[in-house]
Motif scaffolding. Structure first.
Motif, PDB file in Angstrom:
ATOM      1  N   ASN A  86      -8.674   2.581   3.589  1.00  0.00           N
ATOM      2  CA  ASN A  86      -9.199   1.404   3.310  1.00  0.00           C
ATOM      3  C   ASN A  86      -9.432   0.697   2.393  1.00  0.00           C
ATOM      4  OD1 ASN A  86      -9.705   2.009   6.258  1.00  0.00           O
ATOM      5  ND2 ASN A  86     -11.368   3.129   5.766  1.00  0.00           N
ATOM      6  N   HIS A  87      -8.333   0.802   1.523  1.00  0.00           N
ATOM      7  CA  HIS A  87      -8.545  -0.192   0.304  1.00  0.00           C
ATOM      8  C   HIS A  87      -7.540  -1.070   0.240  1.00  0.00           C
ATOM      9  CE1 HIS A  87      -8.467  -0.279  -4.215  1.00  0.00           C
ATOM     10  NE2 HIS A  87      -9.736  -0.229  -4.161  1.00  0.00           N
ATOM     11  N   ASN A  88      -7.784  -1.986  -0.412  1.00  0.00           N
ATOM     12  CA  ASN A  88      -6.723  -3.317  -0.494  1.00  0.00           C
ATOM     13  C   ASN A  88      -5.596  -3.083  -1.249  1.00  0.00           C
ATOM     14  OD1 ASN A  88      -7.983  -3.853  -2.631  1.00  0.00           O
ATOM     15  ND2 ASN A  88      -8.573  -5.912  -2.278  1.00  0.00           N
ATOM     16  N   THR A  89      -5.480  -1.978  -2.084  1.00  0.00           N
ATOM     17  CA  THR A  89      -4.478  -2.013  -3.277  1.00  0.00           C
ATOM     18  C   THR A  89      -3.580  -0.379  -3.057  1.00  0.00           C
ATOM     19  OG1 THR A  89      -5.441  -3.286  -4.601  1.00  0.00           O
ATOM     20  CG2 THR A  89      -3.793  -2.096  -5.454  1.00  0.00           C
ATOM     21  N   VAL A  90      -2.456  -0.751  -2.995  1.00  0.00           N
ATOM     22  CA  VAL A  90      -1.624   0.577  -2.989  1.00  0.00           C
ATOM     23  C   VAL A  90      -1.048   0.567  -4.488  1.00  0.00           C
ATOM     24  CG1 VAL A  90       0.648   1.827  -2.462  1.00  0.00           C
ATOM     25  CG2 VAL A  90      -0.969   0.552  -0.576  1.00  0.00           C
ATOM     26  N   SER A  91      -1.143   1.683  -5.386  1.00  0.00           N
ATOM     27  CA  SER A  91      -0.541   1.918  -6.317  1.00  0.00           C
ATOM     28  C   SER A  91      -0.034   3.411  -6.628  1.00  0.00           C
ATOM     29  CB  SER A  91      -1.624   1.757  -7.538  1.00  0.00           C
ATOM     30  OG  SER A  91      -1.174   1.817  -8.815  1.00  0.00           O
ATOM     31  N   VAL A  92       1.046   3.613  -6.481  1.00  0.00           N
ATOM     32  CA  VAL A  92       2.044   5.017  -6.700  1.00  0.00           C
ATOM     33  C   VAL A  92       2.858   4.893  -7.546  1.00  0.00           C
ATOM     34  CG1 VAL A  92       1.369   5.641  -4.054  1.00  0.00           C
ATOM     35  CG2 VAL A  92       3.686   4.224  -4.705  1.00  0.00           C
TER      36      VAL A  92
ATOM     37  N   ASN B 118       3.596  -9.936  12.816  1.00  0.00           N
ATOM     38  CA  ASN B 118       4.201  -8.994  12.008  1.00  0.00           C
ATOM     39  C   ASN B 118       4.588  -9.782  10.604  1.00  0.00           C
ATOM     40  OD1 ASN B 118       5.233  -6.441  11.305  1.00  0.00           O
ATOM     41  ND2 ASN B 118       7.395  -6.979  11.596  1.00  0.00           N
ATOM     42  N   TYR B 119       4.156  -9.063   9.329  1.00  0.00           N
ATOM     43  CA  TYR B 119       4.602  -9.273   7.988  1.00  0.00           C
ATOM     44  C   TYR B 119       5.271  -8.314   7.604  1.00  0.00           C
ATOM     45  CZ  TYR B 119       0.878 -12.710   8.624  1.00  0.00           C
ATOM     46  OH  TYR B 119      -0.121 -13.704   9.199  1.00  0.00           O
ATOM     47  N   ARG B 120       6.505  -8.733   6.850  1.00  0.00           N
ATOM     48  CA  ARG B 120       7.463  -7.652   6.272  1.00  0.00           C
ATOM     49  C   ARG B 120       7.811  -8.080   4.923  1.00  0.00           C
ATOM     50  NH1 ARG B 120      11.207  -3.577   8.271  1.00  0.00           N
ATOM     51  NH2 ARG B 120      12.856  -3.197   6.647  1.00  0.00           N
ATOM     52  N   VAL B 121       7.887  -7.151   3.939  1.00  0.00           N
ATOM     53  CA  VAL B 121       8.044  -7.219   2.398  1.00  0.00           C
ATOM     54  C   VAL B 121       9.021  -6.188   2.051  1.00  0.00           C
ATOM     55  CG1 VAL B 121       7.497  -7.292   0.186  1.00  0.00           C
ATOM     56  CG2 VAL B 121       6.042  -8.215   1.592  1.00  0.00           C
ATOM     57  N   ASP B 122      10.144  -6.603   1.553  1.00  0.00           N
ATOM     58  CA  ASP B 122      11.566  -5.782   1.155  1.00  0.00           C
ATOM     59  C   ASP B 122      11.640  -6.072  -0.143  1.00  0.00           C
ATOM     60  OD1 ASP B 122      12.071  -4.406   3.702  1.00  0.00           O
ATOM     61  OD2 ASP B 122      12.756  -6.509   4.452  1.00  0.00           O
ATOM     62  N   LEU B 123      11.671  -4.842  -1.047  1.00  0.00           N
ATOM     63  CA  LEU B 123      12.094  -4.905  -2.462  1.00  0.00           C
ATOM     64  C   LEU B 123      13.121  -4.018  -2.575  1.00  0.00           C
ATOM     65  CD1 LEU B 123       8.454  -5.072  -4.155  1.00  0.00           C
ATOM     66  CD2 LEU B 123       9.782  -7.038  -3.469  1.00  0.00           C
TER      67      LEU B 123
ATOM     68  N   ALA C  83       1.216  -2.903  -4.944  1.00  0.00           N
ATOM     69  CA  ALA C  83       1.156  -3.700  -3.805  1.00  0.00           C
ATOM     70  C   ALA C  83      -0.235  -3.967  -3.445  1.00  0.00           C
ATOM     71  CB  ALA C  83       1.797  -3.229  -2.361  1.00  0.00           C
ATOM     72  N   LYS C  84      -0.574  -5.374  -3.336  1.00  0.00           N
ATOM     73  CA  LYS C  84      -1.755  -5.808  -2.924  1.00  0.00           C
ATOM     74  C   LYS C  84      -1.617  -7.158  -2.218  1.00  0.00           C
ATOM     75  CE  LYS C  84      -2.534  -7.375  -7.535  1.00  0.00           C
ATOM     76  NZ  LYS C  84      -3.477  -7.220  -8.833  1.00  0.00           N
ATOM     77  N   GLU C  85      -2.758  -7.947  -1.985  1.00  0.00           N
ATOM     78  CA  GLU C  85      -2.785  -9.124  -1.329  1.00  0.00           C
ATOM     79  C   GLU C  85      -1.815 -10.150  -1.651  1.00  0.00           C
ATOM     80  OE1 GLU C  85      -5.844 -12.298   1.034  1.00  0.00           O
ATOM     81  OE2 GLU C  85      -6.580 -10.677  -0.197  1.00  0.00           O
ATOM     82  N   ASN C  86      -0.804 -10.414  -0.985  1.00  0.00           N
ATOM     83  CA  ASN C  86      -0.013 -11.473  -1.228  1.00  0.00           C
ATOM     84  C   ASN C  86       0.902 -11.156  -2.462  1.00  0.00           C
ATOM     85  OD1 ASN C  86      -0.771 -12.803   0.925  1.00  0.00           O
ATOM     86  ND2 ASN C  86      -2.082 -14.143  -0.139  1.00  0.00           N
TER      87      ASN C  86
ATOM     88  N   PRO D 100       3.461 -13.727   2.321  1.00  0.00           N
ATOM     89  CA  PRO D 100       2.229 -13.061   2.710  1.00  0.00           C
ATOM     90  C   PRO D 100       2.206 -11.720   2.838  1.00  0.00           C
ATOM     91  CG  PRO D 100       3.103 -15.284   3.710  1.00  0.00           C
ATOM     92  CD  PRO D 100       4.248 -14.631   2.920  1.00  0.00           C
ATOM     93  N   LEU D 101       0.782 -11.142   2.455  1.00  0.00           N
ATOM     94  CA  LEU D 101       0.624  -9.930   2.812  1.00  0.00           C
ATOM     95  C   LEU D 101      -0.797  -9.560   2.703  1.00  0.00           C
ATOM     96  CD1 LEU D 101       2.197  -7.038   3.077  1.00  0.00           C
ATOM     97  CD2 LEU D 101       2.259  -6.943   0.507  1.00  0.00           C
ATOM     98  N   SER D 102      -1.125  -8.723   3.551  1.00  0.00           N
ATOM     99  CA  SER D 102      -2.687  -8.119   3.423  1.00  0.00           C
ATOM    100  C   SER D 102      -2.549  -6.613   3.793  1.00  0.00           C
ATOM    101  CB  SER D 102      -3.462  -8.740   4.452  1.00  0.00           C
ATOM    102  OG  SER D 102      -4.655  -8.259   4.548  1.00  0.00           O
ATOM    103  N   ILE D 103      -2.903  -5.757   2.681  1.00  0.00           N
ATOM    104  CA  ILE D 103      -2.720  -4.225   3.011  1.00  0.00           C
ATOM    105  C   ILE D 103      -4.042  -3.661   3.006  1.00  0.00           C
ATOM    106  CG2 ILE D 103      -2.439  -2.277   1.386  1.00  0.00           C
ATOM    107  CD1 ILE D 103       0.349  -3.699   0.676  1.00  0.00           C
TER     108      ILE D 103
END
Length: 1296
Positions: A370-376, A420-425, A443-446, A465-468
Motif C-alpha cells: 500500500n505504498h505509492n512508489t515502486v523502487s526495485v 485501464n492505464y498502461r505504461v511501457d518502457l 515508478a510513482k504517480e505520473n 497518467p499513472l497512480s500506483i
C-alpha cells in the motif's frame, strides 16, 4: 617440459584421504534425519552412528558439506551408501568454495557435471576429477537416490595440501618488477599466475619498451585479452601488434589459472587448461622492455599506453615471471609496492550473494504494501533473449520487468474507476551477452524511469497518467500463478544478485534459512552460468550463438557445413569434380577437407585424359627488373591466388607438376658458372633457395640449353651468361614438385649500363590427384591395415569409397578403454556407424534401396561432434542423431586404427579408396605393400565410372583410375564427347575400303584406309549411319558406299540444298530415293543426320526433329551385297557407280565440314585424321561441323559447385571448353578480325595458286589457327577454319 613433468609428478602423488582425518564438526548438512544420522558420520567405510548421513527430507534441497580446514588440491571423490541400509545416492553434483559462500559447480565436458553414485549401500564408487580443483569447502548435492529408501551418504575426498602466496589488489596498488638492467632484450618468457575477481575489467600485467614493444594481459568484458608486439621493420608500426582473447565469465570471483609461454614469435596462451597456440605478427623475435614489468595495473612511470584502463581489483596468487616468484618477492618487500594504501596478503572477499534460476524457478520477496512508489533494482546475467525478471501484483494492477529480444521491457497495468492505464518502457540492447547488467526502476504517480547499467543515456522516462499502490510481494525469475493480467514471459534462466526491494537490500541469508520469503528450484549463493561458446566448438570461422541450454553454429560464407561447420562443402580436387561429371571451369576446392586449410579457387582443365589444376600468380609476364646487383639484389615476390600452404597441398597430392620460368636478358647474367654463386636464384616451397633454372634439375646449376648443349656460347650453361648486348632468353619448365611453387625470384645483375632483364613466372600446373585414387584391396577376411591412433576427441569425420561383393565386413575400427569408433557393412543393404564416448554405445545405420555388394564404388561419410553424429551413403541416404544434452563429449582412443578388419571377425573383402579422417588422407597403398593379404590399388573402376564414357567409348581399367577409350568411336576427349571432324576443300575426299584392294590409282588428295570385314559384314541387312555437316555449297556428295555389285548407298545435297538419300539394293529399275527435307541445308549451319536401315524399314532423323520412317518397295532386295568402299566428300570409284551421282553431285566435290561420321560402328573420318597417310594435308581437322547442343546442361543456378558466373546463359560443357579463361566475347571479336584478315589472305592465295597452277604447287586454305583447334572452343574453330565462302551472313546464329 620440466614444468610439465614437475606438475605431473605432483599430480601422481596427490592422492591422500582428506575427509577421514577431519573432526565431526567439519561436516555440516542442510538437515538431519535424527542424531544418529548426523553429517559427522558420513565418512567412507565408517559404521559410527546410524552408518552415515541422511537428511530429514529426501528432496532436491539437501546437501552435505565438508570443511577441509584450509585450501586443498582435490583430485578425486568417492561415495558410499549408509551402512547396512537401503539408503544411498545414485547421482549427485559437487560444489566447491574457498569461503563457504559463492559456490561454484564442478564442470566437465562443457556442462555442470552430474556424478554417477551408488547402487547399493556398501560398494564405494570413486571418480577422478578431470579438472583438479583447489578449495576449502566441498558441498555434495544429491540429485537422485535409492527407490527403496532415502538419501544416504558416506564420502571420501582425495587430494593433497596446497599453499600459495596471495596478494590482494585494491584497484589502486600496482607491483613493479624492476629489471636488473635498464633495457631487457627477452627472447623467451614464461609467465604464470592465478587470479580471481568480481570485476569485468582490469589490467593484470603490463610491460613496454621505448622501441614500441609491449606485452599486456588484461580483463575486458570478463574475457582475458593478451596483447603483444615484438616490433616490425617500420618503427612505431602497428604491423607487429598481436591480440588474442580467451575465456569468458571470468568475473565469477573464482580462481582462474593463466600460463603464457613465449619462445621467439611462438606463444602458448593457457587459461584453465585450455591452450591457444599462435604466432606473433611482425618479423622480430625479441621483446624489448624498459625498466620494469608491472602487475595489477599500468605503471606510474613511463609513457602511458592507452588511456582509461582500470587497474585489477581482486586477488592474485603464485605469480611467476621467468623463474622469479613475484608474490614471494613482494611479501619479502623486495619489490616496489608503494602504490598500495594497505598491502594485504590475504584475499578480501566480496559480499555478493548470487541466485541461480532455471526454467522452473522463482524467488518470492516481501516489500512495502500500500505504498505509492515502486523502487526495485538488481543485477542479472543470462544468454537467453527472453525471460521474466520481476513480477508483482499491485493493489490495482500488475508490474512486469522482462527481457524481450535482449532488451529490458517494463509493463505497468493499472485499473482505476473502470479505466485501464498502461505504461511501457524499453531500454538497452544485446543484454543477453552473459555479462552482469544492472536494472533500476522507479515508478510513482505520473512518473516512471528505467535505467540500465547506471548510465544516464540508457534512462527512459514516462510521464503518462499513472497512480500506483504496491501489493507488497515481488516474484523474481518466474511467476506461475493465475492472474488477471498474466506476464508476457513466465520464467527466466540465469543469475541475479544485488537485489534491492523498496530501496532495501534483500536478506537472502534469511531466505535461505526459510524465515523470509519463499523460493522454488532456486540455487542460492551460486551462479551456474556456462559459456558454451568458449572454447568455441564452431570450426573454420563459424559464428557461435548460444542460449542457456545449448549453442548453435552459423556457417554462412565459411565454405563448411554441419552442426559445428566441420565438413567442407567442396570437393578436394579437380579430379573429384571430373568424376562427378563436371566439365572444365573454375572451381573451389578444399584439399584437406575438414582440416585447417580453407577452400580456394583453381582452374580445372578436363579436356585431356589427365585433369590439370592451374593456380595463377600475380607476377605480370616479362616483368622488367632494373638496378639489382650481387650486393643489392632485387627480390620479386610471386603471390598466388591461394596461400602457400594451400598450393603445397595441391603439389603434395599431385602426380606431376610443372611451372614455366623465363629470363629474357641483355647484358644480364643469370647463373654464370656451375661452381660460383649465381647472380639470380629462385625460392620455392619451404623458403629454400634453388640454383637451377627451368629445363634443368636440382643440384645442376644450369639452364635448359646447358642440359641440351645448345647454348649460344658453348663456354656457358645459360644463354644469358654469355653477357652479350643482344636479347637472349633462358626458359624452361620446373618439374621437381617438392620444390614448387616458385614464391620468390632474386635477381642480381641489372645495374650495369645497358643491362636489362625481363622475368616471367607462369602459373602452376599440376596433374592428377594421388589421394583420390589411393586404394587397397583386401583379399582375405583376416587381413587389415593398421595406422596410428585416430585423434578426434571432440570432432571427427571419416570418408571413403568402398567396393565389394561380400555381404558384410568391418571397414575400420579404433578402440579405447571403453570408448570406440567403428564403421561397417552390416548386411548387403545396411551401413553402420557406431561409437561410444562414455555415455553408452550409439549406432547409426543407413538402409540402401539397392544392394551395396554390387562391386561398384559407394561413398561413405561419417561425422561425430559435440552436437550430433551423421552418417551419409552415396550422397543419397542420410541419418543423424543429436548428442545428449548432458554427458561425456570427448572420444578417447588408445589402440591402433585398424582398416579392413578388427580381430579377424567379420573382416572386409573388397576395396577401400580415398580414406580420409579429419582431413588427412591415409596412405593405404604404401601400407598395403608390406602387409600380407592386402594389395595396393584396386581394379574395377569401370563398374562405377563406365557410365561417363559416352557415345560408345570403352572404359579401360587403370591402376589408379580408368580411361575412356574412344578409338572405335567418332568422338574424342576424356569422356568421348568431343566431335572429331574435318574441313574439306574442293576435291578432297576420304576413301575407306572395307575390302583390301590395290590403291595405286588413288589421287594424292585422297585419304585411303582399309578395314578387313568378316563374311557377315560383307553382305549387310542393316546399316547405321550418323554424321553432322555444315556447308554453303550445293550440290555435293556427303557419303557414298559402293559395292562389288551394283548396290550402293548415297547421301547427297541436291542443287537446292535439300538432303536426299539414294538406296540401290537390286530388284528395282531406279534407285529408291528419299527426299528427307525440302529446306536448304547448305546454309553454313551445322546439321546432323542419324539414319538406320533394318531390312526394308529405314528411319531417318534430321537435326532435333522427330525421326521419320520409310519402307523399301516389296520388289527391292534387302541385302547390301559385297559392300566395298565408303567415300566422304567425293566419289572416286573404278567399279560401277550411279551415273546420276557422277553427273550432278560429284563436281567440284563437297566443300565444308563433316564431323563424327559413323557407319556400322566404324569411324572412317576419325580414322583418316588419326592415321598417317602420305598425302597433301587438304583434310584439316576441325569441329566446325559439330552439331549444336539441343539439351542445355545443368543450369549454373542449380549447380552447387558453380558459384560464379550465375548469370551466364550460354551452354557450356566438356565439348566446348575454353581453357585458360578465354571468354566468349573475346572469341567473337577475334573471330570477326580473323574473318577480315583471312578474306584478304585467301584472295592472295587464290591469285598465287592461279599464277602457279601449272607447276603443280599445292597451297592450303587452312586457317591459321586450325591446327590448334583442339585447344579452342567450337566457336573460334568455326570462325577460324572455314574459308570466306563457307560462312555466309547467317554466321551469327551460331552464337545465339
Amino acid at each position: 617440459l620440466c614444468f610439465l613433468l614437475g606438475a605431473l609428478a605432483v599430480s601422481l602423488k596427490c592422492d591422500e584421504a582428506l575427509a577421514s582425518p577431519l573432526p565431526h564438526t567439519a561436516f555440516t548438512s542442510s538437515s538431519v534425519f535424527s542424531s544418529g544420522y548426523a553429517p559427522g558420520y558420513a565418512k567412507l567405510n565408517r559404521r559410527g552412528g546410524a552408518g552415515g548421513w541422511s537428511p530429514l527430507d529426501s528432496d532436491h534441497y539437501q546437501w552435505l558439506q565438508v570443511d577441509l580446514g584450509s585450501r586443498k588440491q582435490v583430485s578425486a571423490i568417492a561415495t558410499q551408501g549408509r551402512y547396512s541400509s537401503s539408503d544411498w545416492t545414485t547421482q549427485y553434483r559437487l560444489l566447491y568454495s574457498d569461503t563457504g559462500r559463492n559456490w561454484k559447480p564442478y564442470h566437465q565436458d562443457g556442462n555442470i557435471w552430474a556424478f554417477s553414485g551408488n547402487s547399493n549401500s556398501e560398494s564405494a564408487v570413486r571418480h577422478e576429477l578431470q579438472q583438479g580443483i583447489v578449495a576449502r569447502f566441498l558441498r555434495l548435492i544429491p540429485l537422485d537416490w535409492s527407490e527403496e529408501g532415502r538419501i544416504g551418504l558416506r564420502i571420501e575426498v582425495y587430494g593433497c595440501s596446497y599453499w600459495a602466496d596471495i596478494i590482494n589488489f585494491d584497484g589502486q596498488g600496482v607491483i613493479s618488477y624492476r629489471f636488473k638492467v635498464k633495457k631487457m632484450k627477452i627472447i623467451k618468457d614464461v609467465i604464470a599466475l592465478r587470479f580471481k575477481t568480481s570485476e569485468s575489467e582490469g589490467v593484470i600485467l603490463h610491460g613496454e619498451g621505448q622501441q614500441g614493444d609491449y606485452i599486456t594481459l588484461e580483463l575486458r568484458k570478463a574475457k582475458l585479452l593478451l596483447q603483444i608486439n615484438l616490433g616490425s621493420y617500420l618503427y612505431g608500426s602497428s604491423l607487429g601488434h598481436t591480440s588474442v582473447t580467451t575465456g569468458s565469465l571470468l568475473d565469477d570471483n573464482h580462481w582462474h589459472s593463466v600460463v603464457i609461454e613465449r619462445y621467439r614469435r611462438n606463444v602458448n596462451f593457457t587459461l584453465d587448461r585450455h591452450t591457444q597456440h599462435f604466432r606473433t605478427n611482425g618479423e622480430f623475435d625479441h621483446l624489448d622492455l624498459d625498466y620494469e614489468l608491472s602487475f595489477g595495473g599500468m605503471p606510474y612511470s613511463g609513457k602511458p599506453v592507452g588511456g582509461g584502463r582500470k587497474n585489477f581489483k581482486g586477488c592474485m596468487e603464485s605469480i611467476n615471471y621467468n623463474g622469479d616468484n613475484i608474490t614471494d618477492l613482494a611479501r619479502r618487500k623486495k619489490l616496489d609496492t608503494s602504490s598500495f594504501r594497505n598491502l594485504s596478503f590475504t584475499c578480501v572477499e566480496t559480499h555478493t550473494f548470487p541466485v541461480f534460476f532455471n526454467a522452473t524457478s522463482f524467488l518470492q520477496l516481501p516489500g512495502r504494501a500500500n505504498h505509492n512508489t515502486v523502487s526495485v533494482g538488481f543485477q542479472f546475467r543470462t544468454w537467453n533473449p527472453h525471460g521474466l525478471l520481476l513480477f508483482s501484483n499491485l493493489d490495482d494492477g500488475t508490474l512486469e520487468i522482462s527481457l524481450e529480444e535482449g532488451k529490458v521491457a517494463v509493463h505497468i497495468n493499472v485499473t482505476k474507476a473502470a479505466k485501464n492505464y498502461r505504461v511501457d518502457l524499453s531500454s538497452g540492447s544485446g543484454l543477453n551477452d552473459g555479462q552482469w547488467h544492472a536494472i533500476r526502476l522507479v515508478a510513482k504517480e505520473n512518473f516512471a524511469m528505467l535505467t540500465i547499467d547506471g548510465e544516464e543515456v540508457s534512462a527512459v522516462r514516462s510521464v503518462s497518467p499513472l497512480s500506483i499502490t504496491t501489493g507488497g510481494t515481488y516474484h523474481l525469475g518466474g511467476y506461475f500463478l493465475q492472474t488477471l493480467f498474466p506476464p508476457t514471459q513466465r520464467s527466466f534462466q540465469g543469475c541475479m544478485q544485488a537485489i534491492l526491494v523498496d530501496d532495501q537490500p534483500a536478506d537472502l541469508h534469511a531466505v535461505e534459512k526459510g524465515t523470509v520469503g519463499a523460493f522454488e528450484n532456486v540455487s542460492l549463493d551460486m551462479c551456474a552460468i556456462i559459456d558454451r561458446c568458449m572454447p568455441n566448438h564452431c570450426e573454420h570461422g563459424g559464428r557461435c550463438k548460444q542460449t542457456w541450454d545449448s549453442f548453435s553454429c552459423t556457417c554462412d560464407g565459411t565454405g563448411y557445413t554441419g552442426a559445428t561447420c566441420h565438413t567442407s562443402i567442396y570437393e578436394p580436387s579437380c579430379e573429384a569434380y571430373k568424376h562427378l561429371g563436371k566439365s572444365s571451369d573454375a572451381y573451389w576446392i578444399d584439399p584437406d577437407g575438414s582440416g585447417p586449410l580453407g577452400p580456394f579457387k583453381v582452374n580445372c582443365n578436363m579436356t585431356e585424359d589427365k585433369v590439370w589444376t592451374t593456380v595463377m600468380n600475380n607476377l605480370p609476364p616479362k616483368t622488367i627488373v632494373t638496378g639489382s646487383s650481387r650486393n643489392r639484389r632485387t627480390v620479386l615476390q610471386v603471390n598466388y591466388s591461394a596461400s602457400m600452404d594451400q598450393v603445397t597441398a595441391i603439389t603434395t597430392s599431385a602426380e606431376y607438376c610443372e611451372q614455366q620460368i623465363a629470363y629474357s636478358c641483355r647484358m644480364s647474367r643469370l647463373l654464370n658458372t656451375p661452381d660460383g654463386t649465381p647472380y639470380t636464384w629462385w625460392v620455392g616451397r619451404g623458403n629454400e633457395k634453388h640454383f637451377y633454372w627451368g629445363g634443368s634439375g636440382p643440384g645442376i646449376q644450369k639452364c635448359a640449353c646447358g642440359i641440351d648443349r645448345n647454348c649460344t656460347d658453348p663456354k656457358y650453361d645459360c644463354n644469358c651468361d654469355a653477357d652479350v648486348k643482344q636479347w637472349r632468353e633462358d626458359s624452361g619448365l620446373l618439374v621437381y614438385q617438392e620444390h614448387l611453387p616458385v614464391s620468390q625470384v632474386v635477381v642480381g645483375d641489372t645495374n650495369r649500363s645497358g643491362s636489362e632483364a625481363k622475368l616471367t613466372v607462369g602459373p602452376l600446373h599440376c596433374q592428377g590427384d594421388s589421394n583420390y585414387w589411393n586404394a587397397a584391396s583386401f583379399t582375405t577376411p583376416s587381413s587389415y591395415l593398421h595406422f596410428a591412433t585416430f585423434q578426434g576427441e571432440t570432432s571427427a569425420d571419416i570418408s571413403f569409397y568402398f567396393k565389394t561383393s561380400a555381404a558384410y565386413g568391418v571397414f575400420l575400427e579404433n578402440l579405447g578403454n571403453t570408448d570406440f569408433i567403428r564403421l561397417e557393412l552390416k548386411s548387403p543393404k545396411v551401413v553402420s556407424f557406431s561409437f561410444d564416448v562414455g555415455n553408452g554405445p550409439v549406432e547409426l545405420t543407413v538402409h540402401s534401396a539397392t544392394s551395396l555388394n554390387d562391386d561398384q564404388w559407394h561413398r561413405v561419410m561419417a561425422e561425430r561432434n559435440v552436437k550430433e553424429a551423421v552418417l551419409q551413403l552415396d550422397q543419397t541416404y542420410r541419418t543423424s542423431r543429436l548428442a545428449p544434452a548432458q554427458g561425456h563429449t570427448r572420444l578417447e582412443l588408445f589402440s591402433q586404427l585398424y582398416v579392413g578388419a578388427a580381430g579377424g571377425q567379420r573382416g572386409f573383402l573388397g576395396c577401400i579408396r580415398a580414406l580420409r579422417m579429419n582431413g588427412i588422407t591415409l596412405d593405404l597403398e604404401e601400407r598395403a605393400k608390406v602387409t600380407p593379404g592386402v594389395k595396393p590399388g584396386c581394379q574395377g573402376h569401370c563398374n562405377s565410372f563406365g557410365m561417363y564414357c559416352r557415345n560408345g567409348g570403352k572404359c579401360v581399367e587403370r591402376y589408379n583410375g580408368y580411361l575412356c577409350d574412344c578409338t572405335a568411336t567418332a568422338y574424342d576427349g576424356p569422356f568421348c564427347t568431343r566431335d572429331v571432324g574435318g574441313f574439306f576443300e574442293a576435291g578432297t575426299l576420304v576413301k575407306y575400303n572395307f575390302l583390301p584392294e590395290a590403291v595405286a590409282g588413288a589421287s594424292k588428295d585422297t585419304k585411303v584406309l582399309t578395314h578387313q570385314l568378316t563374311p557377315h559384314e560383307v553382305n549387310l541387312t542393316k546399316e547405321d549411319v550418323a554424321f553432322s555437316f555444315s556447308t554453303s555449297s550445293a550440290p555435293a556428295v556427303l557419303m557414298y558406299v559402293s559395292s562389288k555389285t551394283q548396290d550402293y548407298l548415297a547421301v547427297v545435297l541436291r542443287q537446292n540444298g535439300s538432303l536426299q538419300v539414294r538406296y540401290n539394293l537390286g530388284g528395282l529399275r531406279e534407285p529408291f530415293t528419299i527426299d528427307v527435307d525440302q529446306r536448304n541445308l547448305a546454309n553454313g549451319q551445322p546439321h546432323s543426320i542419324n539414319m538406320s536401315r533394318h531390312d526394308r524399314r529405314i528411319t531417318i532423323q534430321l537435326d532435333h526433329y522427330p525421326a521419320v520412317s520409310y519402307n523399301l518397295p516389296e520388289a527391292s532386295d534387302t541385302q547390301f551385297n559385297l559392300v566395298k568402299t565408303l567415300f566422304l566428300g567425293k566419289v572416286y570409284e573404278t567399279g560401277h557407280i550411279d551415273p546420276v551421282i557422277i553427273e550432278h553431285y560429284n563436281t567440284p566435290g563437297f566443300i565444308g565440314c563433316l564431323s563424327r561420321v559413323e557407319f556400322n560402328g566404324i569411324a572412317p573420318l576419325k580414322s583418316a585424321l588419326r592415321t598417317a597417310v602420305k598425302s597433301q594435308g587438304k583434310l584439316v581437322e576441325s569441329n566446325c561441323g559439330a552439331s549444336p547442343l539441343t539439351i542445355p546442361p545443368m543450369s549454373a543456378a542449380t549447380d552447387p559447385w558453380h558459384l560464379d558466373k550465375t548469370d551466364a546463359v550460354f551452354p557450356f560443357n566438356e565439348e566446348r571448353v575454353i581453357p585458360d579463361g578465354v571468354n566468349r566475347d573475346s572469341a567473337i571479336i577475334g573471330g570477326i578480325i580473323a574473318v577480315v584478315i583471312f578474306t584478304i589472305l585467301c584472295t592472295l592465295v587464290f591469285l598465287i595458286r592461279y599464277m602457279f597452277r601449272h607447276k603443280g604447287t599445292y597451297h592450303t586454305n587452312e586457317a591459321k589457327g586450325s591446327g590448334e583447334s583442339a585447344a579452342e572452343s567450337a566457336d573460334t574453330a568455326i570462325i577460324g577454319t572455314d574459308n570466306p565462302e563457307t560462312i555466309d551472313e547467317s554466321k551469327k546464329e551460331w552464337f545465339i
